[in-house]
Design a protein around this motif. Structure first.
Motif, PDB file in Angstrom:
ATOM      1  N   ARG A   1      -4.834   9.629   1.418  1.00  0.00           N
ATOM      2  CA  ARG A   1      -5.074   8.870   0.570  1.00  0.00           C
ATOM      3  C   ARG A   1      -4.258   7.819   0.601  1.00  0.00           C
ATOM      4  O   ARG A   1      -3.498   7.603   0.007  1.00  0.00           O
ATOM      5  N   ILE A   2      -5.070   6.204   1.382  1.00  0.00           N
ATOM      6  CA  ILE A   2      -4.315   5.557   0.835  1.00  0.00           C
ATOM      7  C   ILE A   2      -4.851   3.987  -0.191  1.00  0.00           C
ATOM      8  O   ILE A   2      -5.871   4.143  -0.252  1.00  0.00           O
ATOM      9  N   LYS A   3      -3.684   3.661  -0.675  1.00  0.00           N
ATOM     10  CA  LYS A   3      -4.361   2.381  -1.993  1.00  0.00           C
ATOM     11  C   LYS A   3      -3.086   1.812  -2.108  1.00  0.00           C
ATOM     12  O   LYS A   3      -1.922   1.774  -1.267  1.00  0.00           O
ATOM     13  N   GLY A   4      -4.002   0.434  -2.109  1.00  0.00           N
ATOM     14  CA  GLY A   4      -2.656  -0.755  -2.032  1.00  0.00           C
ATOM     15  C   GLY A   4      -4.023  -1.952  -2.694  1.00  0.00           C
ATOM     16  O   GLY A   4      -5.014  -1.329  -3.439  1.00  0.00           O
ATOM     17  N   SER A   5      -3.017  -2.559  -2.528  1.00  0.00           N
ATOM     18  CA  SER A   5      -3.474  -4.603  -2.503  1.00  0.00           C
ATOM     19  C   SER A   5      -3.404  -5.683  -2.366  1.00  0.00           C
ATOM     20  O   SER A   5      -2.847  -5.829  -1.539  1.00  0.00           O
TER      21      SER A   5
ATOM     22  N   ALA B   1     -11.856  -4.493  -0.080  1.00  0.00           N
ATOM     23  CA  ALA B   1     -11.061  -4.747  -1.490  1.00  0.00           C
ATOM     24  C   ALA B   1     -12.254  -5.069  -2.772  1.00  0.00           C
ATOM     25  O   ALA B   1     -13.491  -5.683  -1.966  1.00  0.00           O
ATOM     26  N   ASP B   2     -11.700  -4.560  -3.733  1.00  0.00           N
ATOM     27  CA  ASP B   2     -12.833  -4.929  -4.520  1.00  0.00           C
ATOM     28  C   ASP B   2     -12.909  -6.508  -5.469  1.00  0.00           C
ATOM     29  O   ASP B   2     -11.984  -6.567  -5.055  1.00  0.00           O
ATOM     30  N   SER B   3     -13.688  -6.322  -6.481  1.00  0.00           N
ATOM     31  CA  SER B   3     -13.161  -7.988  -6.962  1.00  0.00           C
ATOM     32  C   SER B   3     -11.679  -7.846  -7.916  1.00  0.00           C
ATOM     33  O   SER B   3     -11.085  -9.572  -7.840  1.00  0.00           O
ATOM     34  N   ASP B   4     -10.770  -6.947  -7.870  1.00  0.00           N
ATOM     35  CA  ASP B   4      -9.708  -7.161  -8.443  1.00  0.00           C
ATOM     36  C   ASP B   4      -8.590  -6.847  -7.609  1.00  0.00           C
ATOM     37  O   ASP B   4      -7.178  -7.211  -7.506  1.00  0.00           O
TER      38      ASP B   4
ATOM     39  N   ASP C   1       5.041  12.149  15.024  1.00  0.00           N
ATOM     40  CA  ASP C   1       5.161  11.144  14.608  1.00  0.00           C
ATOM     41  C   ASP C   1       3.999  10.159  14.811  1.00  0.00           C
ATOM     42  O   ASP C   1       3.150  10.322  16.518  1.00  0.00           O
ATOM     43  N   PHE C   2       2.640   9.180  13.349  1.00  0.00           N
ATOM     44  CA  PHE C   2       2.202   9.025  14.536  1.00  0.00           C
ATOM     45  C   PHE C   2       2.419   6.997  13.655  1.00  0.00           C
ATOM     46  O   PHE C   2       3.211   7.558  12.322  1.00  0.00           O
ATOM     47  N   GLU C   3       1.299   5.977  13.100  1.00  0.00           N
ATOM     48  CA  GLU C   3       2.019   5.348  12.708  1.00  0.00           C
ATOM     49  C   GLU C   3       0.764   4.791  12.214  1.00  0.00           C
ATOM     50  O   GLU C   3      -0.862   4.808  12.792  1.00  0.00           O
ATOM     51  N   ILE C   4       0.144   4.389  10.998  1.00  0.00           N
ATOM     52  CA  ILE C   4      -0.797   3.394  10.259  1.00  0.00           C
ATOM     53  C   ILE C   4      -0.691   2.581  10.199  1.00  0.00           C
ATOM     54  O   ILE C   4       0.605   1.802   9.113  1.00  0.00           O
ATOM     55  N   SER C   5      -0.844   1.404  10.140  1.00  0.00           N
ATOM     56  CA  SER C   5      -0.866   0.102   9.765  1.00  0.00           C
ATOM     57  C   SER C   5      -2.918  -0.561   9.050  1.00  0.00           C
ATOM     58  O   SER C   5      -3.685  -0.084   9.276  1.00  0.00           O
ATOM     59  N   VAL C   6      -1.994  -0.870   7.959  1.00  0.00           N
ATOM     60  CA  VAL C   6      -3.401  -1.410   6.932  1.00  0.00           C
ATOM     61  C   VAL C   6      -3.026  -2.882   6.473  1.00  0.00           C
ATOM     62  O   VAL C   6      -1.806  -3.419   6.033  1.00  0.00           O
ATOM     63  N   GLY C   7      -3.284  -3.712   7.410  1.00  0.00           N
ATOM     64  CA  GLY C   7      -3.834  -5.046   7.161  1.00  0.00           C
ATOM     65  C   GLY C   7      -2.263  -5.835   7.641  1.00  0.00           C
ATOM     66  O   GLY C   7      -1.537  -6.993   7.951  1.00  0.00           O
TER      67      GLY C   7
ATOM     68  N   TRP D   1       0.424  -1.242  -0.159  1.00  0.00           N
ATOM     69  CA  TRP D   1       0.318  -0.023  -0.002  1.00  0.00           C
ATOM     70  C   TRP D   1       0.190   1.552   0.254  1.00  0.00           C
ATOM     71  O   TRP D   1       1.894   1.130   0.931  1.00  0.00           O
ATOM     72  N   SER D   2       0.666   2.366  -0.301  1.00  0.00           N
ATOM     73  CA  SER D   2       1.191   3.264  -0.354  1.00  0.00           C
ATOM     74  C   SER D   2       0.319   4.415   0.146  1.00  0.00           C
ATOM     75  O   SER D   2      -0.854   4.848   0.298  1.00  0.00           O
TER      76      SER D   2
END
Length: 293
Positions: free
Chosen positions: A55-59, A170-173, A189-195, A41-42
């Protein structure tokens, strides 16, 4: 006989080994998708400023449910044995799959108050030196959140650890996206955790407030200058003794009241003209009267 017994034992050992490997492989297949649901993710902007929307995007795996977690800490000062910290304009996005957790370390208790139509409070006593309050399924909206309580002895501040969790899909893709407004997050400073994939982010103090302050100051100065100009013009009208703006040193009252000087080339005064005219008419009457006689 002994040979057949040995073959039987070996077959049992082989069967046990094969069964154990099968169970282990099945367990790994079951656990792996959950652990590696998010491949990458970015985040944009990469160097956020206070007030920016991240804005967080990923797969991930198709149709996978992903947990997005934002964590930051804040030192709350203690006054008269109590502490307090307020978060303004905390935005809870659409959906009820969310969770809000506050941990207060160095405190006897913790009150988390959320202002909806009225103040709603949830409290917790400390276990050891840490008090924790968790609330899930918070309705979407923008709230003011206040954290306060009694502080423990021997400390000058209470450490507040605030965690906001949101479930997205997440979508179908396998693509997903998420937005997070940093208006309520203090700079630092702070922390972001995605999955489960974590990244540390530094939130910079924005220049917006400083620019707005300078602009406001300049506007105030401009208005003050205009008001002074209007005041000076008013005083020039109301104060007849004020000196005019040109180099003439005669007061305004004297300029308005003194009679104009007679120009030497303007002719005779009005009184002399009337006198000569009257004398001429009298002479003309005497001449006409004498001729009639």
């Amino acid at each position: 006989m002994k040979r057949s017994i040995l073959l039987h034992k070996r077959r049992k050992e082989h069967a046990f080994i094969i069964t154990s490997l099968s169970v282990l492989i099945l367990a790994l297949l079951t656990i792996s998708p959950a652990v590696a649901a998010v491949s990458s993710w970015s985040l944009s902007p990469e160097k956020p400023v206070l007030g920016d929307t991240l804005r967080i995007k990923g797969s991930a795996s198709p149709e996978e449910e992903i947990e997005v977690q934002v964590t930051f800490e804040k030192e709350a000062p203690i006054s008269d044995g109590e502490y307090e910290y307020i978060l303004e304009s905390v935005k809870i996005p659409e959906g009820f799959k969310n969770r809000f957790t506050v941990q207060a370390t160095g405190a006897r208790d913790l009150n988390v108050r959320v202002k909806m139509l009225i103040w709603v409070t949830k409290s917790s006593e400390a276990s050891g030196d840490t008090a924790t309050v968790t609330q899930s399924s918070v309705p979407p909206g923008t709230y003011q959140i206040k954290m306060d309580g009694d502080a423990g002895g021997g400390t000058s501040t209470v450490n507040l650890k605030i965690t906001a969790v949101q479930q997205i899909k997440a979508d179908s893709d396998g693509d997903f996206s998420y937005s997070y407004n940093t208006k309520a997050v203090p700079p630092g400073d702070f922390e972001i955790s995605v999955g489960g994939v974590k990244k540390k982010v530094t939130l910079q103090q924005g220049k917006t407030s400083a620019s707005a302050s300078i602009s406001s100051s300049e506007e105030t100065k401009s208005e003050t200058v205009e008001e002074i100009g209007e005041t000076e013009e008013t005083e020039a009208v109301l104060n007849p003794d004020q000196m005019p703006e040109d180099r003439n040193k005669t007061p305004v009252s004297e300029i308005e009241t003194q009679e104009p000087e007679t120009d030497k080339n303007a002719g005779l005064p009005v009184d002399a003209a009337y006198m000569l005219g009257g004398m001429g008419v009298a002479v003309l009457i005497l001449i006409i009267y004498s001729k009639r006689k």
